[in-house]
Structure formats: C-alpha cells, structure tokens
Motif scaffolding. Structure first.
Motif, PDB file in Angstrom:
ATOM      1  N   MET A   1       0.848  -1.185   0.000  1.00 48.25           N
ATOM      2  CA  MET A   1       0.000   0.000   0.000  1.00 48.25           C
ATOM      3  C   MET A   1       0.892   1.246   0.000  1.00 48.25           C
ATOM      4  SD  MET A   1      -3.171  -1.106   0.040  1.00 48.25           S
ATOM      5  CE  MET A   1      -4.094   0.277   0.690  1.00 48.25           C
ATOM      6  N   GLN A   2       0.969   1.962   1.099  1.00 49.87           N
ATOM      7  CA  GLN A   2       1.672   3.230   1.087  1.00 49.87           C
ATOM      8  C   GLN A   2       3.169   3.081   0.813  1.00 49.87           C
ATOM      9  OE1 GLN A   2       0.603   5.157   4.752  1.00 49.87           O
ATOM     10  NE2 GLN A   2       0.499   7.087   3.700  1.00 49.87           N
ATOM     11  N   GLU A   4       5.877   0.389  -0.207  1.00 45.26           N
ATOM     12  CA  GLU A   4       6.040  -0.967  -0.740  1.00 45.26           C
ATOM     13  C   GLU A   4       7.164  -1.728  -0.045  1.00 45.26           C
ATOM     14  OE1 GLU A   4       5.505   1.686  -2.526  1.00 45.26           O
ATOM     15  OE2 GLU A   4       3.755   1.293  -3.779  1.00 45.26           O
ATOM     16  N   ARG A  19      -8.876   2.318  16.313  1.00 48.11           N
ATOM     17  CA  ARG A  19      -8.251   1.800  15.080  1.00 48.11           C
ATOM     18  C   ARG A  19      -7.457   2.897  14.380  1.00 48.11           C
ATOM     19  NH1 ARG A  19     -12.713   0.800  12.462  1.00 48.11           N
ATOM     20  NH2 ARG A  19     -12.603   2.720  11.254  1.00 48.11           N
ATOM     21  N   SER A  20      -8.057   4.080  14.261  1.00 48.35           N
ATOM     22  CA  SER A  20      -7.414   5.171  13.529  1.00 48.35           C
ATOM     23  C   SER A  20      -6.148   5.653  14.217  1.00 48.35           C
ATOM     24  CB  SER A  20      -8.388   6.343  13.381  1.00 48.35           C
ATOM     25  OG  SER A  20      -9.552   5.934  12.722  1.00 48.35           O
ATOM     26  N   VAL A  21      -6.207   5.769  15.530  1.00 48.03           N
ATOM     27  CA  VAL A  21      -5.036   6.266  16.264  1.00 48.03           C
ATOM     28  C   VAL A  21      -3.899   5.240  16.207  1.00 48.03           C
ATOM     29  CG1 VAL A  21      -4.171   6.935  18.538  1.00 48.03           C
ATOM     30  CG2 VAL A  21      -6.401   7.759  17.774  1.00 48.03           C
ATOM     31  N   LYS A  24      -2.416   5.136  12.666  1.00 48.53           N
ATOM     32  CA  LYS A  24      -1.568   6.300  12.373  1.00 48.53           C
ATOM     33  C   LYS A  24      -0.214   6.166  13.059  1.00 48.53           C
ATOM     34  CE  LYS A  24      -1.299  11.333  12.580  1.00 48.53           C
ATOM     35  NZ  LYS A  24      -0.794  11.485  11.224  1.00 48.53           N
ATOM     36  N   ARG A  27       1.895   3.732  11.164  1.00 48.75           N
ATOM     37  CA  ARG A  27       2.395   4.339   9.916  1.00 48.75           C
ATOM     38  C   ARG A  27       3.581   5.253  10.213  1.00 48.75           C
ATOM     39  NH1 ARG A  27      -3.309   4.867   8.739  1.00 48.75           N
ATOM     40  NH2 ARG A  27      -3.835   3.227   7.259  1.00 48.75           N
ATOM     41  N   GLU A  28       3.478   5.994  11.319  1.00 49.43           N
ATOM     42  CA  GLU A  28       4.568   6.904  11.667  1.00 49.43           C
ATOM     43  C   GLU A  28       5.820   6.134  12.083  1.00 49.43           C
ATOM     44  OE1 GLU A  28       2.958   9.703  14.474  1.00 49.43           O
ATOM     45  OE2 GLU A  28       1.808  10.724  12.919  1.00 49.43           O
ATOM     46  N   ILE A  34      -2.981  -1.449   6.820  1.00 52.96           N
ATOM     47  CA  ILE A  34      -4.319  -1.591   6.250  1.00 52.96           C
ATOM     48  C   ILE A  34      -5.297  -1.632   7.421  1.00 52.96           C
ATOM     49  CG2 ILE A  34      -5.886  -3.118   4.986  1.00 52.96           C
ATOM     50  CD1 ILE A  34      -3.407  -4.054   3.395  1.00 52.96           C
ATOM     51  N   GLU A  35      -6.359  -0.843   7.317  1.00 55.76           N
ATOM     52  CA  GLU A  35      -7.359  -0.814   8.388  1.00 55.76           C
ATOM     53  C   GLU A  35      -8.605  -1.571   7.961  1.00 55.76           C
ATOM     54  OE1 GLU A  35      -8.014   3.147  10.127  1.00 55.76           O
ATOM     55  OE2 GLU A  35      -6.275   3.795   8.959  1.00 55.76           O
ATOM     56  N   PRO A 106       7.351   7.495  17.229  1.00 59.91           N
ATOM     57  CA  PRO A 106       7.046   8.931  17.285  1.00 59.91           C
ATOM     58  C   PRO A 106       6.707   9.414  18.694  1.00 59.91           C
ATOM     59  CG  PRO A 106       5.222   7.707  16.289  1.00 59.91           C
ATOM     60  CD  PRO A 106       6.335   6.734  16.486  1.00 59.91           C
ATOM     61  N   TYR A 107       6.163   8.552  19.504  1.00 55.46           N
ATOM     62  CA  TYR A 107       5.868   8.907  20.899  1.00 55.46           C
ATOM     63  C   TYR A 107       5.609   7.625  21.669  1.00 55.46           C
ATOM     64  CZ  TYR A 107       1.477   9.126  18.295  1.00 55.46           C
ATOM     65  OH  TYR A 107       0.458   8.879  17.417  1.00 55.46           O
TER      66      TYR A 107
END
Lengths: 123, 136
Positions: A1-2, A4, A19-21, A24, A27-28, A34-35, A106-107
């Motif tokens: 996806m984002q 490769e 899920r979103s947090v 993310k 990804r960071e 994939i969600e 990232p944190y």
C-alpha cells in the motif's frame, strides 16, 4: 500500500477511534498499514494483500478475532497474529511493533492510551 | 507527538490536510485512502455513516469529508453530510455515488459530487480545499 518496502500490518477493529489512532501510530513508525473495520473486511484484506502482521481486537461487530485467526491459519502459517482485548494492550502491542519498526517511535505508546481516553471523555 | 487531528492539544504536531473517508466498499475505500496518503493527507477511514458520526462526536475535526451515499447502518451518507453541515460547518463535503441517476442532492449539502468510480480523487479534493482558501 503506502510504502512498498515496509512490512504490512493489518489493524482489525470495529472501534473507529482506537483503530485510527493505532494505525496512524504504526504508519509513523514506518509500516504500511491496512485498516479493517470488521471481520469481513479483514478476511478480504487477507485475500488481497500480503500481510505480515495482524493486530486484531478479540471482539468485532461481525465476529471475533478468534474467527479471524482461524481463517488466517487456514490460508497461511506465516502471518503473525496478535489478538488484543483492551486499549492498553493494543497500545503496548503497537509500541512493541514500533520498536522493531524501520523508523523511530514517534511517541510513547502510553500517550496513545491517554489521547484516546481524553477524546472519549470529550464526548 | 500526538496526531493533531486527534489531539487538538497545544503543541501537537501540525497535521497535513485531514480527510474523513466514509465508504463501505472496502477495497475502494483502501484505494482512495492510499491515494490521499500518497498526497500527504492525514486520512481516517470508516465504513459507515454511523461510525463517522460517532467519531465526529469526539470533537475530532477534519478539513473535508468524502462520503458514499448508500452505506449500511441507521444513517446514510446524506444524513452524515447534514450532520457535518450542522455540527462541523467548517468542514468541506464531497459526496460520491455509484449511481449517476441518484436522487437529486441539495447543492448546499456538498462542495463536490462525484460519480464512482472516482479517479484522481486527491487532486479533486485538493482543488476544493484550495479553491476555498483562494476565495478568502
């Protein structure tokens, strides 16, 4: 996806905020994520993409993480499956994955928990 | 740092443009979300209008909503658009449908109407945002 080059993590949860947090955050850390919002979507993702790791809630709106595990094991032995039941555990899992990830965390994962709890309190 | 679109807290990371995508067709949603992320957008994905409204009730804000019309659940994409107009008037709205003969949509309800399959969605939504900024 984002990305490769990166390992791909499937985050399966029917809790949109969590899920979103988590996605993310991963990804960071450099992962391709994939969600899936349901068991059914997670099964479709398994069939369409090369997934390395699955992080799934034990309970989703249309089934359980155990259903998903059974489905995955019938298709592949190589996909790592991590089932989580609580926000804290999910954040710990994400933190552990990030420690092994291509980029620096990232944190701290505890901030994921704090942030989600803070937002839930705003409602 | 905490993602700005979730936190809104002082000192939070200045986020890229933020989009909420509500689409129940999983692979289509993934494709649209991936396309937006490649453009540098922060993307949050949901598979129903109900889920989107739930998220928006947490005071999570976005620059733009991209929503399908027909989705499972109590609310559909038009209900979601009405909710956003009422509670998040700062957000732009793009509505998409697989049916070009769909019921007429109140032009005040969205800045952009798209017929699926949608190509170059990132470019089109960027124009919506930039058009608004240029108008100021």
């Amino acid at each position: 996806m984002q990305n490769e080059e990166a390992e791909t993590i499937l985050v399966a949860s029917s809790d949109a905020l969590q899920r979103s947090v988590i996605a993310k955050y991963l990804r960071e850390c450099g992962y391709s994520v994939i969600e899936a919002t349901s068991l059914e979507e997670a099964k479709v993702a398994i069939g369409h993409y090369e997934i390395d790791v699955v992080v799934s809630d034990t309970e989703m709106r249309d089934g359980t993480g155990f259903d998903l595990s059974t489905h995955i094991r019938s298709k592949s032995r190589s996909i790592e499956i991590i089932l989580t039941q609580s926000l804290v555990k999910t954040a710990q899992v994400a933190g552990d994955l990030c420690e092994q990830g291509p980029l620096e965390q990232p944190y701290h994962p505890q901030r994921l928990v704090d942030e989600i709890k803070r937002l839930r309190a705003l409602r | 740092m905490i993602p700005a679109y979730f936190s809104g807290a002082a000192g939070a990371e200045k986020a890229a443009r933020r989009i909420l995508i509500a689409e129940d067709e999983f692979l289509l949603r993934l494709d649209a979300a991936d396309s937006m992320r490649r453009f540098g957008w922060d993307v949050v994905e949901v598979s129903s209008a109900d889920e989107a409204i739930e998220l928006l009730r947490y005071n999570v804000t976005f620059d733009i909503l991209l929503t399908d019309i027909d989705m499972p659940g109590q609310a559909d994409g038009l209900d979601l658009a009405r909710y956003v107009r009422l509670h998040h008037p700062e957000m732009k709205i793009a509505i998409m449908s697989g049916n070009s003969e769909a019921q007429p949509i109140d032009p005040k309800l969205c800045e952009l109407f798209l017929v699926k399959p949608v190509w170059n969605v990132a470019e089109m939504l960027t124009k919506v945002i930039e058009g608004d900024q240029n108008a100021k």
